[in-house]
Structure formats: structure tokens, C-alpha cells
Design a protein around this motif. Sequence first.
Motif, PDB file in Angstrom:
ATOM      1  N   HIS A   8       0.636  -1.292  -0.784  1.00 60.18           N
ATOM      2  CA  HIS A   8      -0.162   0.081  -0.279  1.00 60.18           C
ATOM      3  C   HIS A   8       0.905   1.097  -0.067  1.00 60.18           C
ATOM      4  CE1 HIS A   8      -3.896   1.921   1.745  1.00 60.18           C
ATOM      5  NE2 HIS A   8      -3.134   2.954   1.039  1.00 60.18           N
ATOM      6  N   HIS A  10       1.588   5.035  -2.163  1.00 58.57           N
ATOM      7  CA  HIS A  10       0.957   6.018  -3.440  1.00 58.57           C
ATOM      8  C   HIS A  10       2.612   7.295  -4.050  1.00 58.57           C
ATOM      9  CE1 HIS A  10      -3.138   5.694  -2.001  1.00 58.57           C
ATOM     10  NE2 HIS A  10      -1.695   5.920  -1.246  1.00 58.57           N
ATOM     11  N   GLU A  79      -6.077   1.504  -5.273  1.00 59.63           N
ATOM     12  CA  GLU A  79      -6.834   1.745  -3.518  1.00 59.63           C
ATOM     13  C   GLU A  79      -8.260   1.900  -4.008  1.00 59.63           C
ATOM     14  OE1 GLU A  79      -5.150   4.387  -0.649  1.00 59.63           O
ATOM     15  OE2 GLU A  79      -6.964   4.003   0.881  1.00 59.63           O
ATOM     16  N   ASP A 209       1.067   3.051   3.812  1.00 57.67           N
ATOM     17  CA  ASP A 209       0.458   3.439   2.690  1.00 57.67           C
ATOM     18  C   ASP A 209       1.179   4.869   2.483  1.00 57.67           C
ATOM     19  OD1 ASP A 209      -2.320   4.708   2.005  1.00 57.67           O
ATOM     20  OD2 ASP A 209      -3.042   4.974   3.785  1.00 57.67           O
TER      21      ASP A 209
HETATM   22 ZN   LIG Z   1      -3.856   5.003   0.701  1.00 56.74          ZN
END
Ligand SMILES: [Zn+2]
Length: 242
Positions: A8, A10, A79, A209
Motif C-alpha cells: 500500500h 501512492h 486503492e 500507506d
Molecule cells: Zn492509501
Amino acid sequence: MRIRGDYHMHSRYSGDSNNDLEAIVQRAIEIGLEEIAITDHGPSHNGYGIKRIEYGVLRREIDHLNEKYPQIKVLLGLEANILGVDGRIDLDEEMRGMNDWVNAGYHFGSNLKMDYKIHLDNIFSKFSKKIHNRALKTNTEAMISAMRNNKINMITHPGAKGPIDIAAVAKAAAETGTMLEINNSHGHLTTDEIVIAMQFPVKFVLNSDAHKIEDIGKVEDSISRVIEAGLDPKRVYNIIEE
Ligand SMILES: [Zn+2]
Ligand SMILES: [Zn+2]
């Protein structure tokens, strides 16, 4: 304890990250990860979501990086946003045909169309018991239908953006073979939520994340929660015990 993969994170394809893909891969190699998934926000997230048309471009960039850096496996993920009680997510068949990994989670910024009331209930759930209970019921139903109607690898930060019935979610996750995330950045699953979820035969996964390069692979806080909850590390998909 450490993780062998981070599933996870970005990239600059999300509106809330500037991370360059090659810099992500180089950082992941530097800290000893064997596998990563690039999981940008689904296209229905206003402002933050990847443009539908860019998904193929991202696929090609990832293919190129996998050739250039054979020491790590880079997966194309997403996601996806959970869009309503019927379990819709913003991953269409064409995108699914291209990708290797699917995360799904609930976010305030997603375009719910007819289900915009879910956002309002989640925002106001702190102020009223009645709204809280209504939001909890809706969020739980949406998350469970999303797992039943779509093949999803993992639910991101369960409970972070609105209340859920963690036992019901964990039971459905176990039945559908969906993993639950112990997210390092968002604080969910919390230690208490892990204790409830681990009563069901569900698998867990620890992720950063990361929206910044320096956060890739950072899961210290998630590991503390695993230890506090007394969760068997063997039930965590990406933990390596040393
Ligand atoms: Zn995320
Ligand atoms: Zn998220």
C-alpha cells in the motif's frame, strides 16, 4: 520482525503524492523489500484519484521498472474506493485485466453519487449516537458487499474513516479470503480491533500507506499493534520473523 513487501503506497498518479515511480523502486530496494504494490487512489476519488486513462501508462512504466530492477517485484495495484452499500468499487474490468493487486477502502473524497449520505453520516457520526449507529450499519454493509462482489486482496485501514462492526467485517473477510490491513499511517486496525478480528480465521497485512518516499516500508507502529494484540505473526501475510 520485518516485512518482505509493502502492499500500500501512492505515487505521483495520486493527487496527494509526488512520489516518482523509479525513486519508489530504488528506495524499496535500499531498505530490503522484495515486493511492492503501487496502489494509487481509484479514479472516482475527487482530486486524488488516478485518471482512468493513465492506468495503462502506469502499467507500462511498471513493466519497464521490473525489467530494469530484477531484484524486486513491482506490482500494479489500486486503492479502489468502496462506493456504496451494494459493494461497488471503482475498478472496471479493463483495469482489472491489467493489474496484479487490488486494495479497497472507504474515503470521504470518493464520488458516491446516490450514496452521498454515507459521507455525511461519517462526518457527523462523532456528534450523535443515532448517526453513529446508522453510519456503522451502512459502512459495514458496504464493506462486506464489496468483499462478496469483487475479488479484493485487502481492505485498507478498516474503520479509519467511519465506524464499522469489526467482527462482522472480519468474518466476511475470512469467508471471502480478503486480508485486513494494519495500516501504519492511519492507526487502524487498532490493537483492540485486531483482538476482535483475530477471533476469525482472517489474514492480516502490514503496510506503510506511504505518500512520501521516506515512509515506504515503515511499519513500526503496525508491528507494535501486532505485538500488543498478541497476534501470531504467522497470520500476517508479509511479516518475516528473525
Ligand atoms: Zn492509501
Ligand atoms: Zn486510504
